[in-house]
Design a protein around this motif. Structure first.
Motif, PDB file in Angstrom:
ATOM      1  N   THR A  35       6.118  -4.120  -0.581  1.00 58.38           N
ATOM      2  CA  THR A  35       5.070  -3.114  -0.675  1.00 58.38           C
ATOM      3  C   THR A  35       4.772  -2.469   0.677  1.00 58.38           C
ATOM      4  O   THR A  35       5.086  -3.009   1.729  1.00 58.38           O
ATOM      5  CB  THR A  35       3.767  -3.735  -1.211  1.00 58.38           C
ATOM      6  OG1 THR A  35       3.363  -4.815  -0.352  1.00 58.38           O
ATOM      7  CG2 THR A  35       3.937  -4.245  -2.638  1.00 58.38           C
ATOM      8  N   GLY A 166       0.028  -4.281  -5.067  1.00 61.22           N
ATOM      9  CA  GLY A 166       0.583  -2.947  -4.849  1.00 61.22           C
ATOM     10  C   GLY A 166      -0.392  -1.819  -5.031  1.00 61.22           C
ATOM     11  O   GLY A 166      -0.019  -0.648  -4.929  1.00 61.22           O
ATOM     12  N   HIS A 323       6.721   2.203  -2.696  1.00 65.47           N
ATOM     13  CA  HIS A 323       6.969   1.066  -3.579  1.00 65.47           C
ATOM     14  C   HIS A 323       6.609   1.457  -5.013  1.00 65.47           C
ATOM     15  O   HIS A 323       5.757   2.323  -5.243  1.00 65.47           O
ATOM     16  CB  HIS A 323       6.220  -0.190  -3.134  1.00 65.47           C
ATOM     17  CG  HIS A 323       4.720  -0.121  -3.242  1.00 65.47           C
ATOM     18  ND1 HIS A 323       3.886  -0.050  -2.135  1.00 65.47           N
ATOM     19  CD2 HIS A 323       3.882  -0.135  -4.311  1.00 65.47           C
ATOM     20  CE1 HIS A 323       2.633  -0.020  -2.518  1.00 65.47           C
ATOM     21  NE2 HIS A 323       2.596  -0.067  -3.843  1.00 65.47           N
ATOM     22  N   TRP A 339       7.404  -5.400  -7.291  1.00 64.28           N
ATOM     23  CA  TRP A 339       7.474  -4.129  -6.563  1.00 64.28           C
ATOM     24  C   TRP A 339       8.779  -4.042  -5.796  1.00 64.28           C
ATOM     25  O   TRP A 339       9.181  -4.985  -5.115  1.00 64.28           O
ATOM     26  CB  TRP A 339       6.301  -4.013  -5.593  1.00 64.28           C
ATOM     27  CG  TRP A 339       4.962  -4.090  -6.242  1.00 64.28           C
ATOM     28  CD1 TRP A 339       4.117  -5.163  -6.258  1.00 64.28           C
ATOM     29  CD2 TRP A 339       4.305  -3.057  -6.984  1.00 64.28           C
ATOM     30  NE1 TRP A 339       2.972  -4.870  -6.962  1.00 64.28           N
ATOM     31  CE2 TRP A 339       3.063  -3.584  -7.423  1.00 64.28           C
ATOM     32  CE3 TRP A 339       4.651  -1.753  -7.320  1.00 64.28           C
ATOM     33  CZ2 TRP A 339       2.161  -2.838  -8.172  1.00 64.28           C
ATOM     34  CZ3 TRP A 339       3.749  -1.007  -8.076  1.00 64.28           C
ATOM     35  CH2 TRP A 339       2.527  -1.543  -8.487  1.00 64.28           C
TER      36      TRP A 339
END
Length: 348
Positions: A35, A166, A323, A339
């Protein structure tokens, strides 16, 4: 602290779209969460979680398949997050190594805490951003004593749900900061009892710390003189811009849905950001957009069905890295539970 007196407005034109390039998968590992990429000089830095252990990774952005430098936790209960790139190859990050959240930088020879005395009580840095030359550090922090313990626990939670990992922009809203089965739309009028976080600018060379007012998740211009940040008012997340000396406050977007996670382009003329305006406020359907600062024109550069794109940064003036939970086998229509990093090229 400098008072923010002069406020100007630069409202956007109607969002428009052009023929989009298809996002390209950069790394494909189903057991790793990657991320918040960040780029400075020749370096790409990003946060990585493997088997509930956090690392800050660094690659040469011209050789993304090469060997990686990394910053790992030094102690069993330590967590390192919010990695930021510095053009000389140093890495900035936030750690709980000293018992409280503190910004650090790692050079080739040592890891150094940045003025730890500032961070021994309520001030907890989040969404760390550092200028390319390393002279200016920007972060945000909630000053609510009732929230300090919650924020610290969420930072250090090694089992933090991947959704929250995320979507760090959600942490300052009472209806979004925890994982739920469903969310209200992020739109103007949504109640939020959490107090606004504050933006802080730190200059390590002279030990100065300045509070600039309400906002979070700032991105710095290449010259380190101005920033774009997020301000939330009554459920309405918008982008604002101002100089670091406290002057020139200007609103860049005015949309009833969420515009978050801005990133200045290398040429300083555009800002990439995340928005759910195209999904009418759906928290779990967000895409990358680009704002031309001079004209106010906004263009969606990614799209999909139910996908979450986040954390954009610029590999160069024509390529955005971000991401996403897109499924590599069906990137426009399906998602996975971790992610990965993707890139999207902008039309020249």
């Amino acid at each position: 602290m400098k008072k923010l007196l002069a406020i100007s407005f630069a409202f956007i034109s109607v969002s428009s779209a052009y023929a989009q390039e298809q996002p390209q998968l950069l790394f494909n590992n189903p057991i790793i969460d990657i991320t918040y990429p960040d780029v400075a000089g020749d370096y790409l830095v990003y946060s990585q979680r493997v088997h509930k252990s956090h690392q800050i990774m660094q690659l040469n952005r011209h050789q993304l398949g090469g060997a990686a430098k990394h910053v790992d936790a030094a102690f069993t209960n330590e967590v390192v997050r919010y990695g930021a790139a510095i053009a000389n190859g140093d890495i900035a990050f936030v750690s709980n190594r000293l018992g409280t959240l503190t910004p650090w930088f790692a050079s080739e020879h040592a890891q150094v805490a940045m003025h730890p005395g500032m961070f021994q009580s309520l001030l907890m840095p989040n969404h760390l951003e550092v200028s390319a030359n390393g002279d200016t550090w920007v972060f945000d922090s909630s000053l609510e004593t009732s929230r300090a313990l919650r924020i610290s626990k969420q930072f250090t939670d090694k089992k933090l749900d991947h959704e929250l990992l995320g979507q760090a922009w959600r942490m300052y809203h009472e209806r979004l900061w925890l994982k739920k089965s469903g969310y209200p739309k992020t739109e103007e009028g949504m109640e939020n009892t959490f107090a606004q976080p504050q933006l802080f600018v730190m200059h390590p060379n002279n030990n100065s710390l300045t509070m600039l007012g309400d906002g979070f998740d700032a991105t710095l211009s290449q010259d380190g003189k101005s920033m774009v940040f997020v301000r939330e008012t009554h459920g309405n997340f918008d982008l604002w811009m101002q100089n670091l000396d406290g002057t020139g406050l200007k609103r860049l977007t005015k949309n009833i849905y969420a515009d978050v996670e801005p990133s200045f382009s290398p040429d300083g003329q555009r800002v990439a950001f995340v928005s759910n305006r195209n999904s009418r406020g759906d928290v779990l359907q967000t895409f990358i957009h680009v704002l031309n600062i001079q004209t106010g024109k906004i263009t969606a550069v990614t799209s999909g069905m139910g996908t979450i794109d986040g954390g954009p940064s610029w590999l160069d003036n024509h390529t955005i890295i971000f991401h996403s939970n897109r499924d590599p086998k069906a990137p426009s229509t399906d998602t996975v539970d971790n992610w990965r990093l993707w890139t999207v090229a902008l039309p020249k």
